[in-house]
Write an enzyme that holds these catalytic residues in place. Structure first.
Site, PDB file in Angstrom:
ATOM      1  N   LYS A 107       0.759  -1.179   0.000  1.00 60.68           N
ATOM      2  CA  LYS A 107      -0.023   0.054   0.028  1.00 60.68           C
ATOM      3  C   LYS A 107       0.850   1.306  -0.021  1.00 60.68           C
ATOM      4  O   LYS A 107       0.226   2.334  -0.354  1.00 60.68           O
ATOM      5  CB  LYS A 107      -1.056  -0.076   1.275  1.00 60.68           C
ATOM      6  CG  LYS A 107      -2.166  -0.975   1.145  1.00 60.68           C
ATOM      7  CD  LYS A 107      -3.071  -0.968   2.184  1.00 60.68           C
ATOM      8  CE  LYS A 107      -4.132  -1.861   1.687  1.00 60.68           C
ATOM      9  NZ  LYS A 107      -3.773  -3.197   1.991  1.00 60.68           N
TER      10      LYS A 107
HETATM   11  C1  LIG Z   1      -4.452  -4.600   1.629  1.00 61.28           C
HETATM   12  C2  LIG Z   1      -3.539  -5.610   1.360  1.00 61.28           C
HETATM   13  C3  LIG Z   1      -3.967  -6.672   0.467  1.00 61.28           C
HETATM   14  C4  LIG Z   1      -5.334  -6.700  -0.521  1.00 61.28           C
HETATM   15  O1  LIG Z   1      -5.016  -5.851  -1.399  1.00 61.28           O
HETATM   16  P1  LIG Z   1      -6.114  -5.304  -2.286  1.00 61.28           P
HETATM   17  O2  LIG Z   1      -5.737  -4.311  -3.139  1.00 61.28           O
HETATM   18  O3  LIG Z   1      -7.338  -4.783  -1.304  1.00 61.28           O
HETATM   19  O4  LIG Z   1      -7.093  -6.571  -2.845  1.00 61.28           O
HETATM   20  C5  LIG Z   1      -3.228  -8.021   0.588  1.00 61.28           C
HETATM   21  N1  LIG Z   1      -2.180  -8.033   1.467  1.00 61.28           N
HETATM   22  C6  LIG Z   1      -1.786  -6.905   2.098  1.00 61.28           C
HETATM   23  C7  LIG Z   1      -0.809  -7.143   3.162  1.00 61.28           C
HETATM   24  C8  LIG Z   1      -2.673  -5.662   2.333  1.00 61.28           C
HETATM   25  O5  LIG Z   1      -2.298  -4.883   3.287  1.00 61.28           O
END
Ligand SMILES: *Cc1c(COP(=O)(O)O)cnc(C)c1O
Length: 440
Positions: A107
């Site tokens: 993210k």
């Molecule tokens: C947010 C997150 C996901 C999922 O990602 P999306 O874009 O919401 O599908 C997977 N793994 C981790 C570690 C995350 O923080």
């Protein structure tokens, strides 16, 4: 490139408008209205092309109507002080590590680009923005780190008191400067409700430029396409040769990550397709297998950032495929992984390859293995996205492997810093009072 709401294709906005509004006013999500062809640029990338160069070129081309090359370069240089890495797994599985950013999760890419874009747009208009965001833990720390120290922007993070892990709390409360942490006497739903109420409150709206930074924001989505292109460039055996057939396997919750990959493919990235890997929160896999979409309350799992019962980006993906189930299933297949299988995979990968993976990545790795088993002798490469550092999920990784993963220093160093938060009641009045006193 311009953007339109998934619910009204006549509601066209610029990137800047999409960044500052997040959700379209009709409740839809913004998607690109045109499909630029970047395939010649993708082909021109080689193993030596720096990630930063890929991001600058894509930003300049995608947003050429709004940003000149210097602006694109400023945004990307500020945002991407870190890079993905593609490492070898076994039997045709490669792992795209996306956890080398400030909060050690993928993210960071989206949050950092969003923060940097907002800073650029605000500089032009000399305005001030207040980012308001509720977090149950992880998203908040990526947002807080990304916005920390940005000019003309203040960040207010609401988190439920006593309900985030000690490390997460320290990540939110030790930055200081333009980041305020509000410790809410209540649960995550209270935090979310307060933020939603603040956004529609006429008094607050007239006195402050409140903005969200949640995961449906285009400014977070688009930059996630950059690392798909990076992975492709690293697969090439040499500058002028193309790799063989390859797929991406994406551990998914809200499906933003997968959406970004699908967009890159519409712009000419030559991926065969995608594997949507989920834990038992499997509403999208169910849709892919039988065409029926039944959102339901989420269940708690080891891969808790993927515990989503009604993924917000599903509407976006459907829209990209023209609401056609046939088209979607032509590009995306599904795999569902249980907690027991996740734990077993973490243990096995450590034993067989000496590799420590977090539970989200493990979901992706097992899904990729299964996909390869279903397609033997096709000589495929699967790139599995590794979404978080194993040190962030210490207990389960240690339980599965008997080994305690190291915590990267940029995370562990906050543990010794003093927590600074403001304890508030779970009401809009309490939040309004803080916002107006601090920023009006
Ligand atoms: C947010 C997150 C996901 C999922 O990602 P999306 O874009 O919401 O599908 C997977 N793994 C981790 C570690 C995350 O923080």
């Amino acid at each position: 490139m311009k953007f339109a709401s998934t619910r009204d294709i006549n509601r066209i906005v610029t990137f800047k408008e999409a960044v500052f509004t997040g959700l379209a006013p009709d409740g839809g999500l913004y998607n690109p209205v045109s499909t630029p062809d970047l395939s010649a640029f993708f082909k021109s990338c080689s193993r030596e092309t720096p990630f930063l160069d890929i991001t600058i070129e894509m930003t300049a081309r995608l947003f050429e109507e709004e940003l000149d090359r210097e602006a694109a370069e400023r945004i990307c240089r500020r945002a991407f002080t870190f890079s993905p890495a593609l490492v070898d797994g076994k039997n045709g599985i490669r792992i795209l590590e996306l956890f080398h950013g400030p909060s050690c999760a993928f993210k960071d890419f989206g949050a950092s680009f969003l923060a940097s874009s907002m800073e650029e747009f605000l500089n032009k208009d000399v305005r001030h923005a207040v980012i308001l965001t509720a977090t149950s833990g992880d998203t908040g720390s990526a947002v807080a780190r990304a916005f920390h120290g940005r000019k003309n922007i203040d960040v207010v993070i609401l988190y439920p008191s006593g309900r985030v892990s000690p490390l997460q709390e320290k990540q939110l409360t030790t930055l200081g400067g333009n980041v305020s942490a509000l410790e809410v006497k209540g649960n995550f739903d209270d935090c979310q409700r307060m933020v939603k109420e603040a956004f529609v409150d006429p008094d607050l709206r007239s006195r402050l430029a409140l903005t969200s930074a949640n995961s449906i924001n285009l400014g977070r989505l688009i930059p996630q396409s950059f690392y798909y292109v990076y992975a492709y460039s690293r697969l090439k055996p040499s500058a002028d040769r193309e790799p063989g057939r390859f797929y991406f396997c994406v551990p998914s919750g809200n499906f933003g990550n997968l959406t970004a990959g699908i967009l890159a493919r519409t712009w000419g990235l030559p991926a065969e397709g995608f594997i949507a890997a989920t834990n038992i929160n499997d509403v999208v896999p169910e849709y892919l297998s039988n065409g029926k979409y039944h959102p339901r309350p989420s269940k708690q799992t080891y891969s808790n950032a993927m515990d989503v019962g009604d993924p917000s980006n599903f509407e976006r993906i459907k829209h990209i495929f023209g609401n056609s189930w046939e088209k979607m299933t032509g590009a995306v297949t599904e795999e569902v992984v249980t907690d027991d299988e996740t734990e077993e995979t973490i243990g096995r990968m450590y034993k067989e390859q000496g590799m420590l993976v977090d539970p989200h990545t493990a979901v992706g790795c097992l899904a990729a293995e299964r996909f390869l088993e279903k397609h033997p002798s096709e000589n495929l490469t699967i790139i599995t996205l590794s979404t978080a550092h194993p040190g962030k999920f210490l207990e389960i990784v240690q339980q599965a492997t008997g080994k305690k993963p190291d915590l990267p220093e940029r995370l562990s160093e906050v543990l010794d810093l003093p927590k600074e938060s403001i304890l508030i009641e779970n009401s809009l009045e309490a939040l309004s009072e803080f916002l107006l006193e601090t920023f009006a």
